[in-house]
Design a protein around this motif. Sequence first.
Motif, PDB file in Angstrom:
ATOM      1  N   THR A  87       0.849  -1.193   0.000  1.00 28.60           N
ATOM      2  CA  THR A  87       0.000   0.000   0.000  1.00 28.60           C
ATOM      3  C   THR A  87       0.884   1.242   0.000  1.00 28.60           C
ATOM      4  O   THR A  87       1.896   1.293   0.683  1.00 28.60           O
ATOM      5  CB  THR A  87      -0.911   0.001   1.227  1.00 28.60           C
ATOM      6  N   ARG A  88       0.481   2.259  -0.784  1.00 27.85           N
ATOM      7  CA  ARG A  88       1.291   3.460  -0.934  1.00 27.85           C
ATOM      8  C   ARG A  88       0.494   4.696  -0.561  1.00 27.85           C
ATOM      9  O   ARG A  88      -0.715   4.756  -0.781  1.00 27.85           O
ATOM     10  CB  ARG A  88       1.779   3.576  -2.373  1.00 27.85           C
ATOM     11  N   ALA A  89       1.162   5.687   0.014  1.00 24.61           N
ATOM     12  CA  ALA A  89       0.523   6.982   0.202  1.00 24.61           C
ATOM     13  C   ALA A  89       0.047   7.479  -1.150  1.00 24.61           C
ATOM     14  O   ALA A  89       0.762   7.385  -2.142  1.00 24.61           O
ATOM     15  CB  ALA A  89       1.502   7.964   0.819  1.00 24.61           C
ATOM     16  N   GLY A  90      -1.171   7.992  -1.192  1.00 23.61           N
ATOM     17  CA  GLY A  90      -1.750   8.448  -2.446  1.00 23.61           C
ATOM     18  C   GLY A  90      -2.618   7.426  -3.134  1.00 23.61           C
ATOM     19  O   GLY A  90      -3.357   7.775  -4.061  1.00 23.61           O
ATOM     20  N   ASP A  91      -2.560   6.159  -2.715  1.00 28.56           N
ATOM     21  CA  ASP A  91      -3.494   5.178  -3.276  1.00 28.56           C
ATOM     22  C   ASP A  91      -4.920   5.653  -3.026  1.00 28.56           C
ATOM     23  O   ASP A  91      -5.260   6.120  -1.925  1.00 28.56           O
ATOM     24  CB  ASP A  91      -3.291   3.801  -2.637  1.00 28.56           C
ATOM     25  N   PHE A  92      -5.773   5.513  -4.030  1.00 31.20           N
ATOM     26  CA  PHE A  92      -7.163   5.969  -3.950  1.00 31.20           C
ATOM     27  C   PHE A  92      -8.026   4.771  -3.587  1.00 31.20           C
ATOM     28  O   PHE A  92      -8.164   3.832  -4.373  1.00 31.20           O
ATOM     29  CB  PHE A  92      -7.592   6.554  -5.296  1.00 31.20           C
ATOM     30  N   ILE A  93      -8.585   4.784  -2.371  1.00 33.66           N
ATOM     31  CA  ILE A  93      -9.356   3.646  -1.891  1.00 33.66           C
ATOM     32  C   ILE A  93     -10.687   4.117  -1.309  1.00 33.66           C
ATOM     33  O   ILE A  93     -10.867   5.302  -1.026  1.00 33.66           O
ATOM     34  CB  ILE A  93      -8.572   2.817  -0.847  1.00 33.66           C
ATOM     35  N   CYS A  94     -11.603   3.184  -1.131  1.00 34.12           N
ATOM     36  CA  CYS A  94     -12.958   3.505  -0.700  1.00 34.12           C
ATOM     37  C   CYS A  94     -13.323   2.710   0.553  1.00 34.12           C
ATOM     38  O   CYS A  94     -12.683   1.723   0.885  1.00 34.12           O
ATOM     39  CB  CYS A  94     -13.957   3.194  -1.817  1.00 34.12           C
ATOM     40  N   HIS A  95     -14.362   3.148   1.235  1.00 36.16           N
ATOM     41  CA  HIS A  95     -14.886   2.365   2.353  1.00 36.16           C
ATOM     42  C   HIS A  95     -16.398   2.571   2.433  1.00 36.16           C
ATOM     43  O   HIS A  95     -16.941   3.542   1.897  1.00 36.16           O
ATOM     44  CB  HIS A  95     -14.201   2.730   3.676  1.00 36.16           C
ATOM     45  N   ARG A  96     -17.062   1.602   3.094  1.00 33.64           N
ATOM     46  CA  ARG A  96     -18.479   1.748   3.350  1.00 33.64           C
ATOM     47  C   ARG A  96     -18.747   1.550   4.829  1.00 33.64           C
ATOM     48  O   ARG A  96     -18.343   0.539   5.418  1.00 33.64           O
ATOM     49  CB  ARG A  96     -19.346   0.754   2.571  1.00 33.64           C
ATOM     50  N   GLY A  97     -19.394   2.541   5.426  1.00 32.85           N
ATOM     51  CA  GLY A  97     -19.785   2.451   6.827  1.00 32.85           C
ATOM     52  C   GLY A  97     -21.277   2.611   6.973  1.00 32.85           C
ATOM     53  O   GLY A  97     -21.906   3.326   6.179  1.00 32.85           O
ATOM     54  N   GLU A  98     -21.843   1.983   7.967  1.00 36.22           N
ATOM     55  CA  GLU A  98     -23.292   2.054   8.159  1.00 36.22           C
ATOM     56  C   GLU A  98     -23.753   3.485   8.421  1.00 36.22           C
ATOM     57  O   GLU A  98     -24.868   3.853   8.072  1.00 36.22           O
ATOM     58  CB  GLU A  98     -23.719   1.136   9.303  1.00 36.22           C
ATOM     59  N   SER A  99     -22.898   4.313   9.026  1.00 38.18           N
ATOM     60  CA  SER A  99     -23.283   5.695   9.323  1.00 38.18           C
ATOM     61  C   SER A  99     -22.936   6.666   8.206  1.00 38.18           C
ATOM     62  O   SER A  99     -23.735   7.533   7.862  1.00 38.18           O
ATOM     63  CB  SER A  99     -22.606   6.153  10.617  1.00 38.18           C
ATOM     64  N   SER A 100     -21.751   6.542   7.614  1.00 35.30           N
ATOM     65  CA  SER A 100     -21.322   7.528   6.614  1.00 35.30           C
ATOM     66  C   SER A 100     -21.590   7.094   5.188  1.00 35.30           C
ATOM     67  O   SER A 100     -21.519   7.905   4.272  1.00 35.30           O
ATOM     68  CB  SER A 100     -19.824   7.830   6.776  1.00 35.30           C
ATOM     69  N   GLY A 101     -21.890   5.802   4.948  1.00 35.60           N
ATOM     70  CA  GLY A 101     -22.154   5.321   3.602  1.00 35.60           C
ATOM     71  C   GLY A 101     -20.881   5.060   2.826  1.00 35.60           C
ATOM     72  O   GLY A 101     -19.837   4.734   3.385  1.00 35.60           O
ATOM     73  N   TYR A 102     -20.951   5.230   1.499  1.00 39.09           N
ATOM     74  CA  TYR A 102     -19.840   4.941   0.589  1.00 39.09           C
ATOM     75  C   TYR A 102     -19.078   6.215   0.278  1.00 39.09           C
ATOM     76  O   TYR A 102     -19.670   7.258  -0.020  1.00 39.09           O
ATOM     77  CB  TYR A 102     -20.394   4.323  -0.694  1.00 39.09           C
ATOM     78  N   SER A 103     -17.733   6.146   0.353  1.00 42.30           N
ATOM     79  CA  SER A 103     -16.907   7.295  -0.002  1.00 42.30           C
ATOM     80  C   SER A 103     -15.508   6.823  -0.342  1.00 42.30           C
ATOM     81  O   SER A 103     -15.119   5.699   0.005  1.00 42.30           O
ATOM     82  CB  SER A 103     -16.854   8.313   1.137  1.00 42.30           C
ATOM     83  N   CYS A 104     -14.721   7.676  -1.014  1.00 41.84           N
ATOM     84  CA  CYS A 104     -13.356   7.337  -1.432  1.00 41.84           C
ATOM     85  C   CYS A 104     -12.429   8.496  -1.119  1.00 41.84           C
ATOM     86  O   CYS A 104     -12.833   9.659  -1.117  1.00 41.84           O
ATOM     87  CB  CYS A 104     -13.302   7.030  -2.928  1.00 41.84           C
ATOM     88  N   ALA A 105     -11.147   8.176  -0.874  1.00 38.49           N
ATOM     89  CA  ALA A 105     -10.157   9.201  -0.560  1.00 38.49           C
ATOM     90  C   ALA A 105      -8.759   8.607  -0.693  1.00 38.49           C
ATOM     91  O   ALA A 105      -8.601   7.415  -0.951  1.00 38.49           O
ATOM     92  CB  ALA A 105     -10.372   9.755   0.851  1.00 38.49           C
ATOM     93  N   GLU A 106      -7.743   9.443  -0.489  1.00 42.69           N
ATOM     94  CA  GLU A 106      -6.349   9.022  -0.604  1.00 42.69           C
ATOM     95  C   GLU A 106      -5.795   8.465   0.700  1.00 42.69           C
ATOM     96  O   GLU A 106      -6.120   8.965   1.785  1.00 42.69           O
ATOM     97  CB  GLU A 106      -5.464  10.207  -0.993  1.00 42.69           C
ATOM     98  N   VAL A 107      -4.942   7.461   0.587  1.00 47.33           N
ATOM     99  CA  VAL A 107      -4.149   7.015   1.725  1.00 47.33           C
ATOM    100  C   VAL A 107      -3.182   8.142   2.093  1.00 47.33           C
ATOM    101  O   VAL A 107      -2.530   8.727   1.235  1.00 47.33           O
ATOM    102  CB  VAL A 107      -3.353   5.736   1.383  1.00 47.33           C
ATOM    103  N   GLU A 108      -3.104   8.459   3.389  1.00 40.90           N
ATOM    104  CA  GLU A 108      -2.208   9.502   3.870  1.00 40.90           C
ATOM    105  C   GLU A 108      -0.919   8.917   4.451  1.00 40.90           C
ATOM    106  O   GLU A 108       0.176   9.294   4.057  1.00 40.90           O
ATOM    107  CB  GLU A 108      -2.909  10.355   4.935  1.00 40.90           C
ATOM    108  N   LEU A 109      -1.033   8.025   5.432  1.00 37.15           N
ATOM    109  CA  LEU A 109       0.118   7.447   6.120  1.00 37.15           C
ATOM    110  C   LEU A 109      -0.051   5.937   6.193  1.00 37.15           C
ATOM    111  O   LEU A 109      -1.116   5.446   6.575  1.00 37.15           O
ATOM    112  CB  LEU A 109       0.249   8.011   7.536  1.00 37.15           C
ATOM    113  N   VAL A 110       0.981   5.190   5.816  1.00 37.56           N
ATOM    114  CA  VAL A 110       0.906   3.731   5.813  1.00 37.56           C
ATOM    115  C   VAL A 110       1.452   3.131   7.109  1.00 37.56           C
ATOM    116  O   VAL A 110       1.055   2.045   7.507  1.00 37.56           O
ATOM    117  CB  VAL A 110       1.660   3.155   4.595  1.00 37.56           C
TER     118      VAL A 110
END
Length: 412
Positions: free
Chosen positions: A300-323
Amino acid sequence: MLKRVAAALAAFLMVSAGAAAAQVQTRAQALAQDAGEYARLYGVAQDEALRRLHAQADSIPVTDAIADQYRARLAGISIQHRPDYRIIVYLTGSEAVPERRIRAGGMTVPVTFRTGAKASRERVVWAITYHQAAIRAALPSPPSMGLDPRTGELVVIAGNVVTAQEGGAGALDAKLSALTGVPVQVRVMDRIDRNLGLHGGSRVDGIDPANGKRYRCTTGFPVRDATRSGITTAAHCLDDMTYYAPDRSTLPLSFVGQWGWGYHDVQIFAGAAPERPLIYSDTARTVERPVERQVSRPSTRAGDFICHRGESSGYSCAEVELVDFAPAGDLCGGACLPTWVAVAGPTCKGGDSGGPVFSGTTAYGIVKGASYRKDGSCAFYFYMSLDYLPAGWSLVTEPALVPPRPNLPHTR
């Protein structure tokens, strides 16, 4: 009773009739959904966003090989998105390395080597581990910390109170650099780190017998050991949980165990084997995507664009900051080790704990917690890599089970 539990966990693993109405994405559709978020965030065309996500996945073997080749000099590897898409490799020493160009995702990706880092990644991660107690003691409250692979610095994220100390953050940079023997950058942020609450890929909740209150968490990924199948969530969730299907029907779950210290925050519920390993990938839980493989933390690299799904916040994507990230406070049964991965906000909320982190059909990890600003907004969230599933358990993938990974040390 056994039949009821088996049926419950089959539903929990998203293969029941309650989940059958959801659309199951192909790999191409999953990547197209994530590319839509990438295009929106970076202001590029959809087809360019899709090429970049393909390049992100295809370039992993290249950056793994570079990391091995330059291990003694490596300060960090990161992905740049603006003004163009490229891979940045930061090295110690002054010996120049010529730029490379690789083909990945149907596009040419420059690999730029920068030199002059003051410390290698291994030295900085060792410094975090060895000097963590002393760094915590030097501040009014325990900070979070990690390696910034873009600068090669040990980043200490502290509250605004440090600006009131003699000399402010700049003086603290010098003090902590002298203490650790590596370059330190203190970042001041008025924030609170905490586990992402007990709230629910899909929703699970239960009542805490200690206070009678109801809490929720999010389910993560299908997993399996030699004899059982199960699903993950976060260890700091309740042991006695109920699964809530999209149609609001409920089913009880069968608790296996929890692992929640140092570098772990994972809990497993067991049951019938899923027909397919699927996760919800939209806010409304109407779209599922298959899980086909996983990416390790070392890849995994800083800057990788990944997503997550949470029951409260739903679906979203963002950059890895610190590995190589150690959350603040005592969220890991004491101080956390620098084995967590931090991802930029602004989307995370209480109740997302245990949720899946992914890109396309590739699994990355399980959400643990987040850092919130004073106004309650999400500064960043952090997750546990699937490298740290408990011994004997491994990710279930399509079409076959990934071979179990060896036990990993606390730090790389």
